[in-house]
Design a protein around this motif. Structure first.
Motif, PDB file in Angstrom:
ATOM      1  N   GLY A  73       0.947   7.149  31.450  1.00 21.71           N
ATOM      2  CA  GLY A  73       1.864   6.098  30.246  1.00 21.71           C
ATOM      3  C   GLY A  73       0.852   7.261  29.346  1.00 21.71           C
ATOM      4  O   GLY A  73      -0.239   8.623  29.258  1.00 21.71           O
ATOM      5  N   ALA A  74       1.646   7.286  27.671  1.00 23.11           N
ATOM      6  CA  ALA A  74       0.957   8.161  26.918  1.00 23.11           C
ATOM      7  C   ALA A  74      -0.291   6.504  25.304  1.00 23.11           C
ATOM      8  O   ALA A  74       0.764   5.898  25.807  1.00 23.11           O
ATOM      9  N   TRP A  75      -1.556   6.796  25.206  1.00 27.30           N
ATOM     10  CA  TRP A  75      -1.827   5.857  24.176  1.00 27.30           C
ATOM     11  C   TRP A  75      -2.428   7.283  23.005  1.00 27.30           C
ATOM     12  O   TRP A  75      -2.843   8.160  23.387  1.00 27.30           O
ATOM     13  N   GLY A  76      -2.206   6.313  22.487  1.00 27.89           N
ATOM     14  CA  GLY A  76      -2.990   7.188  20.532  1.00 27.89           C
ATOM     15  C   GLY A  76      -3.394   5.900  19.384  1.00 27.89           C
ATOM     16  O   GLY A  76      -2.635   4.369  19.636  1.00 27.89           O
ATOM     17  N   ARG A  77      -4.011   6.478  18.897  1.00 33.92           N
ATOM     18  CA  ARG A  77      -4.983   5.161  17.922  1.00 33.92           C
ATOM     19  C   ARG A  77      -5.256   5.808  16.506  1.00 33.92           C
ATOM     20  O   ARG A  77      -5.545   6.902  16.389  1.00 33.92           O
ATOM     21  N   LEU A  78      -4.144   5.613  15.961  1.00 35.46           N
ATOM     22  CA  LEU A  78      -5.040   5.542  14.024  1.00 35.46           C
ATOM     23  C   LEU A  78      -5.281   4.619  13.592  1.00 35.46           C
ATOM     24  O   LEU A  78      -5.272   3.729  13.631  1.00 35.46           O
ATOM     25  N   ARG A  79      -6.793   4.890  13.319  1.00 32.69           N
ATOM     26  CA  ARG A  79      -8.331   3.413  12.727  1.00 32.69           C
ATOM     27  C   ARG A  79      -7.663   3.119  11.847  1.00 32.69           C
ATOM     28  O   ARG A  79      -7.504   4.185  10.944  1.00 32.69           O
ATOM     29  N   GLY A  80      -7.682   1.607  11.850  1.00 30.45           N
ATOM     30  CA  GLY A  80      -7.650   1.146  10.378  1.00 30.45           C
ATOM     31  C   GLY A  80      -8.882   0.749   9.793  1.00 30.45           C
ATOM     32  O   GLY A  80      -9.991   1.068  10.489  1.00 30.45           O
ATOM     33  N   THR A  81      -9.005  -0.040   8.691  1.00 31.92           N
ATOM     34  CA  THR A  81     -10.426  -0.851   8.305  1.00 31.92           C
ATOM     35  C   THR A  81     -10.256  -1.902   9.529  1.00 31.92           C
ATOM     36  O   THR A  81     -12.434  -2.375   9.281  1.00 31.92           O
ATOM     37  N   GLY A  82      -9.315  -2.348   9.843  1.00 34.75           N
ATOM     38  CA  GLY A  82     -10.228  -3.507  10.753  1.00 34.75           C
ATOM     39  C   GLY A  82      -9.832  -4.994  10.049  1.00 34.75           C
ATOM     40  O   GLY A  82      -9.926  -5.358  10.824  1.00 34.75           O
ATOM     41  N   ALA A  83      -9.197  -4.664   8.695  1.00 30.39           N
ATOM     42  CA  ALA A  83      -9.018  -5.681   7.981  1.00 30.39           C
ATOM     43  C   ALA A  83      -8.160  -6.730   8.393  1.00 30.39           C
ATOM     44  O   ALA A  83      -7.793  -7.381   8.128  1.00 30.39           O
ATOM     45  N   GLY A 127      13.328  10.205  21.659  1.00 27.15           N
ATOM     46  CA  GLY A 127      13.756  10.200  20.204  1.00 27.15           C
ATOM     47  C   GLY A 127      12.122   8.822  19.720  1.00 27.15           C
ATOM     48  O   GLY A 127      11.968   9.458  17.802  1.00 27.15           O
ATOM     49  N   VAL A 128      12.536   7.725  20.258  1.00 26.44           N
ATOM     50  CA  VAL A 128      11.190   6.585  19.381  1.00 26.44           C
ATOM     51  C   VAL A 128      10.140   7.393  19.397  1.00 26.44           C
ATOM     52  O   VAL A 128       9.471   7.021  18.467  1.00 26.44           O
ATOM     53  N   SER A 129       9.305   7.388  20.331  1.00 20.49           N
ATOM     54  CA  SER A 129       8.035   8.130  20.643  1.00 20.49           C
ATOM     55  C   SER A 129       7.851   9.319  20.185  1.00 20.49           C
ATOM     56  O   SER A 129       7.083   9.080  19.211  1.00 20.49           O
ATOM     57  N   VAL A 130       9.292  10.126  19.680  1.00 23.12           N
ATOM     58  CA  VAL A 130       8.935  11.365  18.066  1.00 23.12           C
ATOM     59  C   VAL A 130       8.833  10.548  17.699  1.00 23.12           C
ATOM     60  O   VAL A 130       7.755  11.048  16.310  1.00 23.12           O
ATOM     61  N   ILE A 131       9.559   9.421  16.429  1.00 26.05           N
ATOM     62  CA  ILE A 131       9.225   8.718  15.546  1.00 26.05           C
ATOM     63  C   ILE A 131       7.871   8.163  14.999  1.00 26.05           C
ATOM     64  O   ILE A 131       7.659   8.415  13.968  1.00 26.05           O
ATOM     65  N   HIS A 132       7.819   7.587  16.407  1.00 26.36           N
ATOM     66  CA  HIS A 132       6.609   6.881  16.188  1.00 26.36           C
ATOM     67  C   HIS A 132       4.979   8.145  15.927  1.00 26.36           C
ATOM     68  O   HIS A 132       4.100   7.448  15.333  1.00 26.36           O
ATOM     69  N   LEU A 133       4.695   8.936  16.783  1.00 26.93           N
ATOM     70  CA  LEU A 133       4.189   9.654  16.723  1.00 26.93           C
ATOM     71  C   LEU A 133       4.274  10.231  15.301  1.00 26.93           C
ATOM     72  O   LEU A 133       3.174  11.241  14.862  1.00 26.93           O
ATOM     73  N   LEU A 134       5.757  11.145  14.954  1.00 28.30           N
ATOM     74  CA  LEU A 134       5.285  11.865  12.979  1.00 28.30           C
ATOM     75  C   LEU A 134       4.600  10.464  11.954  1.00 28.30           C
ATOM     76  O   LEU A 134       4.247  11.182  11.043  1.00 28.30           O
ATOM     77  N   ALA A 135       5.452   9.621  12.513  1.00 34.31           N
ATOM     78  CA  ALA A 135       4.718   8.522  11.746  1.00 34.31           C
ATOM     79  C   ALA A 135       3.108   8.362  11.462  1.00 34.31           C
ATOM     80  O   ALA A 135       2.605   8.242  10.510  1.00 34.31           O
ATOM     81  N   LEU A 136       3.289   8.612  12.456  1.00 33.27           N
ATOM     82  CA  LEU A 136       0.929   8.072  12.819  1.00 33.27           C
ATOM     83  C   LEU A 136       1.242   9.038  11.788  1.00 33.27           C
ATOM     84  O   LEU A 136      -0.605   9.790  11.723  1.00 33.27           O
ATOM     85  N   THR A 137       0.913   9.887  12.457  1.00 36.21           N
ATOM     86  CA  THR A 137       0.359  11.904  12.150  1.00 36.21           C
ATOM     87  C   THR A 137       0.692  11.761  10.348  1.00 36.21           C
ATOM     88  O   THR A 137      -0.429  11.974   9.739  1.00 36.21           O
ATOM     89  N   GLU A 138       1.616  11.706  10.323  1.00 36.83           N
ATOM     90  CA  GLU A 138       2.043  11.392   8.382  1.00 36.83           C
ATOM     91  C   GLU A 138       1.204  10.637   7.448  1.00 36.83           C
ATOM     92  O   GLU A 138       0.637  10.923   6.677  1.00 36.83           O
ATOM     93  N   LEU A 139       0.825   9.075   8.688  1.00 41.79           N
ATOM     94  CA  LEU A 139       0.139   7.604   7.778  1.00 41.79           C
ATOM     95  C   LEU A 139      -1.266   8.580   8.249  1.00 41.79           C
ATOM     96  O   LEU A 139      -2.226   8.365   7.087  1.00 41.79           O
ATOM     97  N   SER A 140      -1.742   9.368   8.597  1.00 39.71           N
ATOM     98  CA  SER A 140      -3.082   9.592   8.902  1.00 39.71           C
ATOM     99  C   SER A 140      -3.416  10.507   8.106  1.00 39.71           C
ATOM    100  O   SER A 140      -4.704  11.446   7.482  1.00 39.71           O
ATOM    101  N   ARG A 142      -3.054  10.101   5.104  1.00 38.43           N
ATOM    102  CA  ARG A 142      -3.026   9.433   3.509  1.00 38.43           C
ATOM    103  C   ARG A 142      -4.783   9.669   3.057  1.00 38.43           C
ATOM    104  O   ARG A 142      -5.371   9.598   4.186  1.00 38.43           O
ATOM    105  N   GLU A 143      -5.311   9.189   1.935  1.00 42.13           N
ATOM    106  CA  GLU A 143      -6.504   8.989   1.457  1.00 42.13           C
ATOM    107  C   GLU A 143      -6.750   8.283   1.788  1.00 42.13           C
ATOM    108  O   GLU A 143      -8.279   7.509   2.541  1.00 42.13           O
ATOM    109  N   SER A 144      -7.140   6.998   1.752  1.00 38.58           N
ATOM    110  CA  SER A 144      -7.358   5.470   2.129  1.00 38.58           C
ATOM    111  C   SER A 144      -6.597   5.193   3.811  1.00 38.58           C
ATOM    112  O   SER A 144      -5.274   5.039   3.890  1.00 38.58           O
ATOM    113  N   PRO A 145      -7.081   4.623   4.295  1.00 36.95           N
ATOM    114  CA  PRO A 145      -7.044   3.751   6.031  1.00 36.95           C
ATOM    115  C   PRO A 145      -5.952   3.234   5.549  1.00 36.95           C
ATOM    116  O   PRO A 145      -6.334   1.939   4.601  1.00 36.95           O
ATOM    117  N   LEU A 146      -5.350   2.771   6.127  1.00 32.95           N
ATOM    118  CA  LEU A 146      -4.655   1.212   6.783  1.00 32.95           C
ATOM    119  C   LEU A 146      -5.351  -0.358   7.239  1.00 32.95           C
ATOM    120  O   LEU A 146      -7.087   0.418   7.750  1.00 32.95           O
TER     121      LEU A 146
END
Ligand SMILES: [Zn+2]
Length: 461
Positions: A73-83, A127-140, A142-146
């Protein structure tokens, strides 16, 4: 945010993913998982290849197909502040088979033509994996983390029940999910409107439960020139004849009543009143009831269904086989267990010589919250901004995805990928000429990004 070339990047990644064969069985998903992990890491995100078991399916010879496959499987993470608690974006790596002779283009070439990416998995679910993956890279970028961690998860084996993929991860590697509160996966999306009909943003909150059964009869193997009356095949046919006559009761679950109430606005005139109170209309209005149940997809939402699918007897005309078997694909409304259904079936068949065995079943799940869910709230906000007049419909689906593994853990799971799929596009799913437009990929990434940002604003203390 600079999203230049987003659609093209999505199309290129999807094309590469389609070219990696992951037809299940045997799956062989490890190379595709590696591609996603590499893409995540190249974008500066955490990425990890998850070892998953190769496994042998029930009824399958050890050493037969599947055991030599490389699965992962493939796993990835974009860290947030934890709030806020994490959100999982779940998709699967494996695909169903495709016969090149039936397709206009090679199903595994990943051709990009006429503004579309073609091939098996373009929709379900590379196609779903690709949408998820690119959404994560777009969000990464951003200046302030989620506030929430966003967790990418693409698992093997969904198309064969997910026991060796999502089932394994939820059971053996729950730490990969953090203490996730929410999950988004396949099973819902945007049905474009037209004319008087508004667009429907369909969000799946629960799924029917597959209960796959085998019926087996035995008798004497002998020459068919002198058959005995109680041979395996006629006995099986008698049992199946009883099975095919079963009329399962009609039950309107609360999530289904809500779903049709929401769809009322988009319904044809003659159905609108019935949709408002489905349970009563099915009980009291015979014309409505006939119309409603005539449609197999609607029929499946208000009752357990039984499909007789596999049949096996002799391999030769002139042999009375010692064994005959059939498989049933039973889909239960949430709440009914497979073992309870099997017991009822045994009563109907009423023949001790017919052995009934469970091949696969899932634990029935409760629906993910509809109203009150921050994710559904965010979807409503985005729908209103994106497509004024669109109707958001929380719904039950007759099919099933890997979502139930996560619902069992108490993670509120929703089937929603913000793609616009006309019914004709959706035919490609498990069908011929599966394809997705580059525009659709780009819009889906953009809408998902906005959705996760709105969700985050709702999460801030
Ligand atoms: Zn799928």
């Amino acid at each position: 945010m600079d999203s230049a070339g987003l659609g093209d990047r999505a199309a290129r990644l999807l094309s590469r993913a389609i070219r990696i064969p992951t037809v299940n069985p045997p799956g062989n998903e490890a190379s595709l998982a590696a591609l996603y992990v590499e893409t995540l890491r190249a974008a500066g995100l955490e990425g990890e290849l998850i070892e998953t078991p190769h496994g042998v399916e029930p009824g399958q010879d050890p050493g037969a197909r599947g055991s030599a496959a490389r699965r992962a499987g493939a796993w990835g993470r974009l860290r947030g502040t934890g709030a806020g608690r994490p959100v999982v974006l779940l998709s699967h790596l494996d695909v169903v088979p495709a016969d090149p002779l039936e397709w206009e283009l090679d199903p595994f070439s990943g051709a990009i033509r006429d503004g579309r990416v073609h091939g098996r998995g373009a929709l379900d679910a590379k196609g779903v994996s690709v949408i998820h993956l690119l959404a994560l890279t777009e969000l990464s970028r951003r200046e302030s983390p989620l506030s929430r961690d966003l967790i990418f998860l693409a698992t093997p084996d969904e198309e064969r029940g997910g026991r060796l993929g999502a089932g394994y991860v939820t059971r053996e590697r729950p730490e990969l999910l953090g203490n996730a509160e929410l999950m988004l996966t396949e099973g819902g999306g945007i049905q474009p409107g037209g004319g008087e009909t508004p667009a429907i943003w369909a969000v799946t909150v629960n799924e029917k439960t597959p209960c796959w059964l085998e019926l087996r009869t035995t008798g004497e193997t002998r020459h068919s020139a002198a058959p005995a009356p109680d041979a395996a095949v006629p006995r099986l046919i008698a049992a199946l004849d009883r099975v095919r006559r079963i009329e399962t009761p009609i039950t309107v679950l609360p999530e289904v009543a809500d779903m049709f109430r929401a769809m009322g606005a988009a319904a044809p005139d003659e159905s609108r009143a019935g949709y408002r109170d489905l349970s009563r209309a099915l009980r009291e209005d015979p014309a409505f009831r006939r119309r409603f149940l005539r449609n197999p997809s609607r029929n499946a939402l208000v009752r357990d269904t039984i499909a007789i699918t596999v049949l096996e007897g002799a391999l030769s005309t002139n042999v009375v086989p010692g064994t005959a078997r059939a498989e049933l694909d039973v889909r239960l409304l949430p709440g009914t267990s497979c073992s309870a259904f099997r017991a009822q079936l045994a009563e109907v068949i009423d023949d001790d010589a017919v052995l009934i065995r469970e091949l696969m079943s899932f634990t029935p799940t409760r629906p993910s919250p509809g109203e009150g869910s921050p994710l559904l709230r965010a979807i409503r906000t985005i729908a209103a901004a994106e497509e004024p007049g669109a109707v958001v419909v929380p719904r039950l689906i007759g099919g099933s995805t890997d979502a139930h593994w996560f619902r069992e853990l108490g993670i509120a799971s929703y089937g929603f990928v913000p793609r616009r799929l006309a019914p004709s596009d959706a035919l490609g799913i498990h069908g011929r000429n599966e394809a997705v437009s580059i525009q659709n990929l780009e819009d889906a990434v953009r809408i998902l990004v906005e959705l996760l940002v709105v969700l985050d604003a709702d999460t801030q203390p």
